[in-house]
Each structure stands twice: as C-alpha cells, then as structure tokens.
Design a protein around this motif. Structure first.
Motif, short mmCIF file in Angstrom:
data_model
loop_
_atom_site.label_atom_id
_atom_site.label_comp_id
_atom_site.label_asym_id
_atom_site.label_seq_id
_atom_site.Cartn_x
_atom_site.Cartn_y
_atom_site.Cartn_z
N VAL A 180 0.84 -1.20 0.00
CA VAL A 180 0.00 0.00 0.00
C VAL A 180 0.87 1.25 0.00
O VAL A 180 1.77 1.39 0.85
N VAL A 182 0.65 4.91 0.90
CA VAL A 182 -0.25 5.60 1.81
C VAL A 182 -0.08 7.12 1.66
O VAL A 182 0.89 7.69 2.11
N THR A 232 -4.78 6.98 -1.40
CA THR A 232 -4.05 5.78 -1.02
C THR A 232 -4.37 4.68 -2.03
O THR A 232 -5.54 4.44 -2.34
N HIS A 255 -10.35 -2.86 1.66
CA HIS A 255 -10.56 -1.48 2.06
C HIS A 255 -10.85 -1.35 3.56
O HIS A 255 -10.62 -0.29 4.15
N LEU A 258 -7.75 -0.38 5.18
CA LEU A 258 -7.48 1.06 5.12
C LEU A 258 -8.29 1.79 6.18
O LEU A 258 -7.77 2.67 6.89
N CYS A 265 -11.21 8.15 6.28
CA CYS A 265 -10.79 7.37 5.12
C CYS A 265 -11.84 7.50 4.01
O CYS A 265 -12.99 7.84 4.27
N ASP A 272 -9.09 6.56 -3.10
CA ASP A 272 -8.55 5.29 -2.61
C ASP A 272 -8.96 4.12 -3.50
O ASP A 272 -10.15 3.90 -3.75
N VAL A 307 -0.20 -0.62 5.76
CA VAL A 307 -0.33 0.83 6.01
C VAL A 307 0.64 1.25 7.11
O VAL A 307 1.38 2.24 6.98
#
Length: 334
Positions: A180, A182, A232, A255, A258, A265, A272, A307
C-alpha cells in the motif's frame, strides 16, 4: 518468510524512485498471469483498465499492475510496463502480437517537491526492469516517494509516508500479502491499540492534532489546504485459486484494512483504490478449498499492517519528517 508482497509465488515487484522531484512508481509483474479484481472508493480516483477487472467482462487475467505518483500524468508510466511485458512475450496472443493487461492507479504527489516532473513511459519500463521476486523495498521509494499523510492543516504540518507491505501464511498453506502506498488526507492509527500514530503536527512539532476532530471543525488552524494532494492505492495478492468474483471480493474487503488505520478514510478528497491479484500458484490439488471468509479476514489484516509499515519504514524528504525522525518517540501525545 518474506515479509512483503513478493512472498506470493508468481509475483515480482520493482520500483522507480525520483527523490529529487518527490515522485516514482511501483510495478507488480505476473509473468504467468493472475486473476485480477479492483475496488475504487473515495471521490477523486485516477485509474486505468479497471473496467476490465469486473466479473462480467471478458478478460480474466492481468500481467502487470502499476501504482504511480504524478496524478493523471503518471498513467503514462503504464505504457512502459506494456512495452517491457510485450517485449518479453507476456500477454494475450492477438494475431501477430501479444497484448499485456496492465491496470493502474495514481496518487497525487504533484507540488510536494515538483509539479512538472511525473513518472513517464521510461520510468514505468525502468521499474519493470527492476522487478524481481525478492523482498520488496519499502518506505520512501517507488509510488510512495512523494506520499504524505495527515494534510488536514496543510502539507507543512503533515507527516512523510511511503509504501509499505506485509504478508502472512494461513494454516491451509495459502499465502496472502499486501502493498500500500499511503497518501491520505486523514491521519494514521494503530488499529490494535487505537493510538494515533501520525496526525497533523503541532506547530512546535511535539505532538499531533486529532485528524477527525479537525475535519469536524474543532481546532482547525490552517483551513483546508489538503484538498487534492491525496489518495491511497494498493494491492492485496494471494497464491490461492480464485475466479474474478473472488478477486473482486478481496479487493473490496481489503478497504476495511485502510479504514482500520486511516481516519477519516475514503473522503471525497481521496481516490482510494485497492486491487487484488490471485496468481493461483497453489493449485487446486495442493490446497484446501478456498475459504473466502478466512481469506477476506486475512486481506484486511495484511492491508492494515502494510499501512503501518509504510508509516514506520519511511524517511523524511523535502523537509517533511517521517515518524522515525519526529522527536519523543513514535507515538507522540495528543
């Protein structure tokens, strides 16, 4: 065990990094092809070839995947990945040639150090040439070179981020992993302890504001200066045998990883995007039947870990500090 996404058999990763201009790209190569999926969230995405990954569409395998900086300009780097793969004879045979399938997603790093230099065709090819099956480099590299988080009070109070990765082996022998980049409007939290790890920095550098409180209008000190500089992007991968519906399920549920770590988020200021790749390197004869409940839970876990890896393994750039360089430890008081 390889702690990064290349622990998944059949997957290679490579970076192009431009520290001078604060941008770069990361390429994942599946030489034997992989079943792909995608889930795009947030209000400001930048993507390429994502429609092909939907279950109702004909193409059922991808050969490469690009995560890149440079906003929409960075999609040019996908051409370099195609050029590399076609030169290797990798892709779908179409008449006298082969056509590789290379989905891509971008994050916004323009203006962090420069706005007029973005990942190009040549940079995508360079990342492809660098791809290998060894542990993937993480931190301030590749698509994470210009990544930052906690920009609610503007980039001057943000924290340097990057690209991170994590992997795990399940009891049935399946491997699942994530990578990922970020680059979030929101801050980052330890999803197990609940502690704020990276938020908008106090002006004296001694702690963080709560990013959710700032969004809700409490204590905002600099207005909304992080309007566009976000998104992200990442990928969760497994060696399990999945169809397109299963791959899209993994992309969707990832997700949650995340959302466990980034708050707020999936904002309208973020685009994203999470991809999924299933290499099928563990054949149906070598593994138990796929349990999507278990695999989905693992996808959330490795995404959340990736992350945090991006936050902790990054180094400062352009005068913006990373967590490892901020005084008084990795978990400043809020």
């Amino acid at each position: 065990m390889n702690p990064t996404i290349t622990a998944v058999a059949g997957l290679e990763a490579g970076h192009y990094t431009d520290l001078t201009h604060g941008t770069g790209c990361t390429v994942f190569i599946c030489r034997q092809g992989a079943v792909g999926g995608v889930d795009v969230r947030g209000g400001s995405p930048g993507t390429r070839e994502t429609d092909l990954l939907r279950p109702v569409h004909r193409v059922d395998r991808v050969h490469g995947l690009l995560l890149t900086g440079g906003s929409a300009f960075g999609l040019d780097a996908a051409g370099g990945v195609l050029d590399y793969l076609s030169g290797q004879g990798i892709g779908f045979a179409v008449g006298p040639t082969v056509v590789p399938i290379v989905p891509a997603a971008v994050l916004f790093d323009l203006g962090f150090l420069a706005s007029d230099v973005r990942p190009t065709f040549a940079d995508g090819r360079a990342a492809s040439l660098a791809a290998n099956a060894g542990p993937m480099d993480v931190g301030t590299v590749g698509a994470g070179t210009g990544a930052t988080v906690a920009k609610i009070n503007g980039i001057g109070f943000a924290v340097k981020s990057g690209i991170g990765s994590a992997s795990m082996r399940l009891s049935d022998g399946t491997t699942i992993a994530a990578a990922v980049a970020v680059n979030a409007y929101g801050g980052v939290y330890d999803y197990k302890s609940g502690l704020l790890i990276a938020g908008p920095r106090w002006s004296d550098g001694q702690g963080f504001y709560d990013p959710v409180d700032l969004v809700l209008g409490q204590d905002r000190i600099n207005g909304d200066n992080g309007t566009l500089a976000n998104t992200t992007i990442g990928v969760v991968a497994t060696d399990a045998v999945l169809d397109k519906e299963g791959a899209n399920y993994l992309a969707s549920v990832s997700h949650d990883g995340l959302a466990l770590t980034i708050r707020p988020c999936h904002t309208v200021r973020d685009g994203d995007t999470m991809f999924a790749l299933a290499t099928g390197a563990i054949s149906e004869h070598d593994a138990d039947p796929v349990d999507l409940t278990r695999l989905g839970a693992a996808a959330v876990e490795v995404t959340a870990r990736a992350v945090l890896d991006a936050i902790f393994r990054s180094t400062g750039l352009g005068g913006l500090p990373a967590i490892s360089e901020i005084a008084h430890g990795s978990f400043p008081k809020t």
